[in-house]
Design an enzyme around this catalytic site. Structure first.
Site, PDB file in Angstrom:
ATOM      1  N   GLU A 105      24.351 -27.069 -57.470  1.00  0.00           N
ATOM      2  CA  GLU A 105      23.486 -26.741 -56.485  1.00  0.00           C
ATOM      3  C   GLU A 105      24.173 -27.041 -55.040  1.00  0.00           C
ATOM      4  OE1 GLU A 105      23.872 -29.543 -58.257  1.00  0.00           O
ATOM      5  OE2 GLU A 105      23.735 -31.326 -56.915  1.00  0.00           O
ATOM      6  N   HIS A 115      28.323 -30.012 -59.482  1.00  0.00           N
ATOM      7  CA  HIS A 115      27.317 -29.849 -58.775  1.00  0.00           C
ATOM      8  C   HIS A 115      26.954 -28.343 -58.419  1.00  0.00           C
ATOM      9  CE1 HIS A 115      26.353 -34.045 -57.389  1.00  0.00           C
ATOM     10  NE2 HIS A 115      27.507 -34.059 -57.586  1.00  0.00           N
ATOM     11  N   CYS A 160      25.649 -34.449 -62.665  1.00  0.00           N
ATOM     12  CA  CYS A 160      26.318 -35.331 -62.247  1.00  0.00           C
ATOM     13  C   CYS A 160      25.872 -36.898 -62.795  1.00  0.00           C
ATOM     14  CB  CYS A 160      26.918 -35.364 -60.921  1.00  0.00           C
ATOM     15  SG  CYS A 160      28.197 -36.129 -60.206  1.00  0.00           S
TER      16      CYS A 160
END
Ligand code: GLN
Length: 194
Positions: free
Chosen positions: A176, A174, A77
């Site tokens: 994560e 994302h 990002c």
């Protein structure tokens, strides 16, 4: 295997958690010296202008560029924006990856969304792993890939959401923030982890 996570701003802690879960030594990077001995570096999501300005203030811009010439870097990002050569506006960029990004391409924060995407290359990481659930938070788009950069994943309409150029990886979503660690495992492979 030792992987650094640039920890100036943004959701670096979430990347640390995934790396630890995968049994990899993870290091928060705030100073150039901490880049020494790292097998790869992750630049997290957050706010790319802030990350860029802090990198300038912490004298990290040039050390990060030098590091990236030799070693794998993955930007998620805001990290993907920071890694790019062109974000259509004047802000500090590493300028490593030959991609053009469009910041906030899906609109404002409230226009954030999640979607399942078919990403064929993830078959190499986990055969039969199925669609990938991608989280977009005020995300950019990879508007174009140039030179040696290649699109790795696209939305159904063809817009590019992940790209790779040699040892550099950019994802606009994302990984994560979900339990699916296939992209982390992909990056660890790029960094030489078996
Ligand atoms: N909108 C941010 C930027 O342009 C990126 C958002 C994110 O990293 N989730 O830098």
């Amino acid at each position: 295997m030792k992987i650094g996570v640039l920890a100036l701003q943004g959701d670096f802690a979430e990347h640390m958690v995934v790396l630890n879960r995968l049994g990899v030594e993870a290091v928060e990077v705030r100073h150039a010296k901490q880049l020494e001995g790292l097998d790869g570096l992750i630049i997290p999501g957050g706010e790319s202008t802030t990350i860029g300005k802090l990198a300038v203030d912490f004298n990290l811009l040039e050390p990060l560029r030098q590091y990236g010439k030799e070693k794998p870097i993955w930007g998620t990002c805001a990290g993907a924006i920071f890694l790019s050569k062109d974000a259509h506006r004047h802000q500090p960029l590493l300028g490593l990856m030959d991609i053009t990004v469009e910041r906030n391409a899906f609109g404002r924060q409230v226009a954030s969304f999640e979607v399942d995407v078919e990403i064929p290359m993830l078959e190499k990481i986990q055969p039969g792993g199925g669609p990938y659930h991608a989280v977009f938070i005020r995300a950019p788009l990879i508007e174009a890939v140039h030179g040696r950069a290649q699109a790795l994943a696209c939305l159904e309409d063809g817009r590019i959401i992940a790209a790779q150029e040699n040892h550099w990886l950019a994802t606009v979503f994302h990984p994560e923030l979900t339990a699916d660690d296939r992209f982390h495992r992909y990056f660890l492979q790029m960094a030489g982890y078996n």
